[in-house]
Design a protein around this motif. Structure first.
Motif, mmCIF file in Angstrom:
data_model
loop_
_atom_site.group_PDB
_atom_site.id
_atom_site.type_symbol
_atom_site.label_atom_id
_atom_site.label_comp_id
_atom_site.label_asym_id
_atom_site.label_seq_id
_atom_site.Cartn_x
_atom_site.Cartn_y
_atom_site.Cartn_z
ATOM 1 N N SER A 242 32.856 49.467 24.738
ATOM 2 C CA SER A 242 34.118 50.156 24.434
ATOM 3 C C SER A 242 34.789 49.625 23.165
ATOM 4 C CB SER A 242 35.088 49.979 25.604
ATOM 5 O OG SER A 242 35.502 48.621 25.681
ATOM 6 N N HIS A 243 34.499 48.368 22.818
ATOM 7 C CA HIS A 243 35.160 47.675 21.707
ATOM 8 C C HIS A 243 36.663 47.531 21.921
ATOM 9 C CE1 HIS A 243 31.867 47.477 18.460
ATOM 10 N NE2 HIS A 243 31.330 47.631 19.638
ATOM 11 N N ARG A 244 37.112 47.605 23.194
ATOM 12 C CA ARG A 244 38.532 47.442 23.505
ATOM 13 C C ARG A 244 38.806 45.960 23.805
ATOM 14 N NH1 ARG A 244 40.796 52.664 24.554
ATOM 15 N NH2 ARG A 244 42.538 51.665 25.589
ATOM 16 N N PHE A 245 38.633 45.147 22.790
ATOM 17 C CA PHE A 245 38.764 43.691 22.964
ATOM 18 C C PHE A 245 40.195 43.273 23.268
ATOM 19 C CE2 PHE A 245 34.802 44.206 20.717
ATOM 20 C CZ PHE A 245 33.974 43.318 21.376
ATOM 21 N N GLU A 246 41.175 43.999 22.728
ATOM 22 C CA GLU A 246 42.564 43.655 23.037
ATOM 23 C C GLU A 246 42.874 43.919 24.518
ATOM 24 O OE1 GLU A 246 44.747 41.971 21.367
ATOM 25 O OE2 GLU A 246 46.457 42.322 22.717
ATOM 26 N N ASP A 247 42.260 44.971 25.104
ATOM 27 C CA ASP A 247 42.433 45.206 26.548
ATOM 28 C C ASP A 247 41.886 44.018 27.349
ATOM 29 O OD1 ASP A 247 43.452 47.657 25.900
ATOM 30 O OD2 ASP A 247 41.817 48.833 26.771
ATOM 31 N N THR A 248 40.738 43.504 26.902
ATOM 32 C CA THR A 248 40.151 42.338 27.568
ATOM 33 C C THR A 248 41.127 41.163 27.506
ATOM 34 O OG1 THR A 248 37.948 43.056 26.905
ATOM 35 C CG2 THR A 248 38.185 40.753 27.575
ATOM 36 N N TYR A 249 41.681 40.947 26.320
ATOM 37 C CA TYR A 249 42.646 39.844 26.152
ATOM 38 C C TYR A 249 43.824 40.022 27.115
ATOM 39 C CZ TYR A 249 45.980 36.617 24.120
ATOM 40 O OH TYR A 249 46.879 35.594 23.959
ATOM 41 N N GLN A 250 44.354 41.247 27.189
ATOM 42 C CA GLN A 250 45.547 41.473 28.026
ATOM 43 C C GLN A 250 45.226 41.292 29.511
ATOM 44 O OE1 GLN A 250 48.475 41.478 26.833
ATOM 45 N NE2 GLN A 250 47.962 41.780 24.673
ATOM 46 N N SER A 251 44.040 41.727 29.942
ATOM 47 C CA SER A 251 43.646 41.522 31.345
ATOM 48 C C SER A 251 43.527 40.036 31.644
ATOM 49 C CB SER A 251 42.307 42.204 31.629
ATOM 50 O OG SER A 251 42.430 43.593 31.511
ATOM 51 N N LEU A 252 42.870 39.306 30.747
ATOM 52 C CA LEU A 252 42.733 37.856 30.940
ATOM 53 C C LEU A 252 44.103 37.182 30.913
ATOM 54 C CD1 LEU A 252 39.582 37.240 28.732
ATOM 55 C CD2 LEU A 252 39.724 36.928 31.221
ATOM 56 N N ASN A 253 44.970 37.665 30.053
ATOM 57 C CA ASN A 253 46.303 37.063 29.930
ATOM 58 C C ASN A 253 47.122 37.252 31.209
ATOM 59 O OD1 ASN A 253 47.938 35.582 28.105
ATOM 60 N ND2 ASN A 253 49.254 37.387 27.876
ATOM 61 N N ALA A 254 46.826 38.339 31.945
ATOM 62 C CA ALA A 254 47.493 38.555 33.237
ATOM 63 C C ALA A 254 46.914 37.633 34.311
ATOM 64 C CB ALA A 254 47.336 40.015 33.660
ATOM 65 N N ALA A 255 45.605 37.380 34.232
ATOM 66 C CA ALA A 255 44.917 36.655 35.306
ATOM 67 C C ALA A 255 44.978 35.139 35.165
ATOM 68 C CB ALA A 255 43.448 37.084 35.344
ATOM 69 N N LEU A 256 44.936 34.628 33.934
ATOM 70 C CA LEU A 256 44.695 33.187 33.748
ATOM 71 C C LEU A 256 45.852 32.285 34.178
ATOM 72 C CD1 LEU A 256 42.538 33.115 30.500
ATOM 73 C CD2 LEU A 256 41.833 33.175 32.896
ATOM 74 N N PRO A 257 47.122 32.675 34.015
ATOM 75 C CA PRO A 257 48.186 31.775 34.502
ATOM 76 C C PRO A 257 48.046 31.462 35.991
ATOM 77 C CG PRO A 257 49.113 33.402 33.008
ATOM 78 C CD PRO A 257 47.685 33.821 33.273
ATOM 79 N N GLY A 258 47.648 32.446 36.783
ATOM 80 C CA GLY A 258 47.444 32.220 38.220
ATOM 81 C C GLY A 258 46.325 31.237 38.481
ATOM 82 N N TRP A 259 45.280 31.300 37.635
ATOM 83 C CA TRP A 259 44.179 30.333 37.781
ATOM 84 C C TRP A 259 44.630 28.930 37.413
ATOM 85 C CZ3 TRP A 259 40.501 31.006 40.904
ATOM 86 C CH2 TRP A 259 40.056 32.305 41.198
ATOM 87 N N LEU A 260 45.467 28.815 36.382
ATOM 88 C CA LEU A 260 45.956 27.483 36.020
ATOM 89 C C LEU A 260 46.813 26.910 37.158
ATOM 90 C CD1 LEU A 260 45.898 25.289 33.915
ATOM 91 C CD2 LEU A 260 47.858 26.354 32.792
ATOM 92 N N ASP A 261 47.624 27.763 37.782
ATOM 93 C CA ASP A 261 48.417 27.308 38.936
ATOM 94 C C ASP A 261 47.507 26.820 40.060
ATOM 95 O OD1 ASP A 261 50.730 27.952 37.620
ATOM 96 O OD2 ASP A 261 51.043 29.855 38.683
ATOM 97 N N ARG A 262 46.466 27.598 40.377
ATOM 98 C CA ARG A 262 45.560 27.203 41.471
ATOM 99 C C ARG A 262 44.861 25.889 41.162
ATOM 100 N NH1 ARG A 262 41.936 31.969 44.133
ATOM 101 N NH2 ARG A 262 43.479 33.618 44.065
ATOM 102 N N VAL A 263 44.395 25.758 39.915
ATOM 103 C CA VAL A 263 43.636 24.566 39.542
ATOM 104 C C VAL A 263 44.546 23.339 39.545
ATOM 105 C CG1 VAL A 263 42.402 23.485 37.626
ATOM 106 C CG2 VAL A 263 41.876 25.829 38.280
ATOM 107 N N THR A 264 45.774 23.482 39.091
ATOM 108 C CA THR A 264 46.669 22.314 39.070
ATOM 109 C C THR A 264 47.077 21.946 40.497
ATOM 110 O OG1 THR A 264 48.509 23.799 38.566
ATOM 111 C CG2 THR A 264 47.564 22.594 36.730
#
Ligand code: 4NP
Length: 156
Positions: A130-152
């Motif tokens: 799709s070459h929609r790399f910014e969509d990928t960034y935004q999806s990851l940006n929604a998901a990763l803070p929750g992962w940092l919370d879980r890991v900490t």
């Protein structure tokens, strides 16, 4: 020390973006001595290659540095190293379940969007087509803070 491993099919689009983003979040929270971050591929297709130009451009546009990153296929040692394995789509999940050396390693594997309310089971699609790399960034940006919370929380 917690070890976080991001995995996608090629390790040139989604998982290197996730690695660079998560490393930045870890640095921003002054947690670099507590959390190590890596990324790997389920395939050998792109082994040795740098991130896709579109992924590099999106990383740079958000202040992240993709230089030096190269695609690496996941190994048994990587499964052993990881405390949590965060992957992108159902195909990645199936491949990781097949590649995992042990049941305990299979249980480390999660979809990235699991941390976003209402998005359990949802995929971060492959931007290779799709070459929609910014969509990928935004999806990851929604998901990763929750992962940092879980890991900490796991690290306490
Ligand atoms: P990624 O994207 O899994 O997000 O790195 C892809 C990269 C390469 C291929 C497929 C997806 N490929 O078929 O080589």
């Amino acid at each position: 020390m917690e070890h976080v491993l991001f995995v996608c099919l090629g390790n040139i689009c989604r998982s290197p973006m996730a690695e660079a983003m998560f490393k930045q979040m870890v640095a921003d929270r002054h947690l670099t001595d507590q959390i190590q971050v890596e990324s790997r591929a389920t395939s050998t297709e792109e082994e040795g290659n740098p991130p896709h130009p579109g992924a590099q451009k999106t990383m740079r546009s958000h202040g992240l540095d993709p230089s030096g990153m190269v695609s690496q296929p996941i190994t048994a040692a990587d499964f052993d190293w990881a405390d949590v394995i965060i992957t992108m789509d159902q195909s990645n999940l199936r491949n990781l379940n097949r590649l995992a050396p042990t049941r305990a390693d299979q249980e480390k594997v999660h979809l990235a969007l699991e941390t976003v309310p209402g998005f359990a089971g949802q995929e971060i699609p492959d931007p290779w087509y799709s070459h929609r790399f910014e969509d990928t960034y935004q999806s990851l940006n929604a998901a990763l803070p929750g992962w940092l919370d879980r890991v900490t929380q796991a690290d306490q």
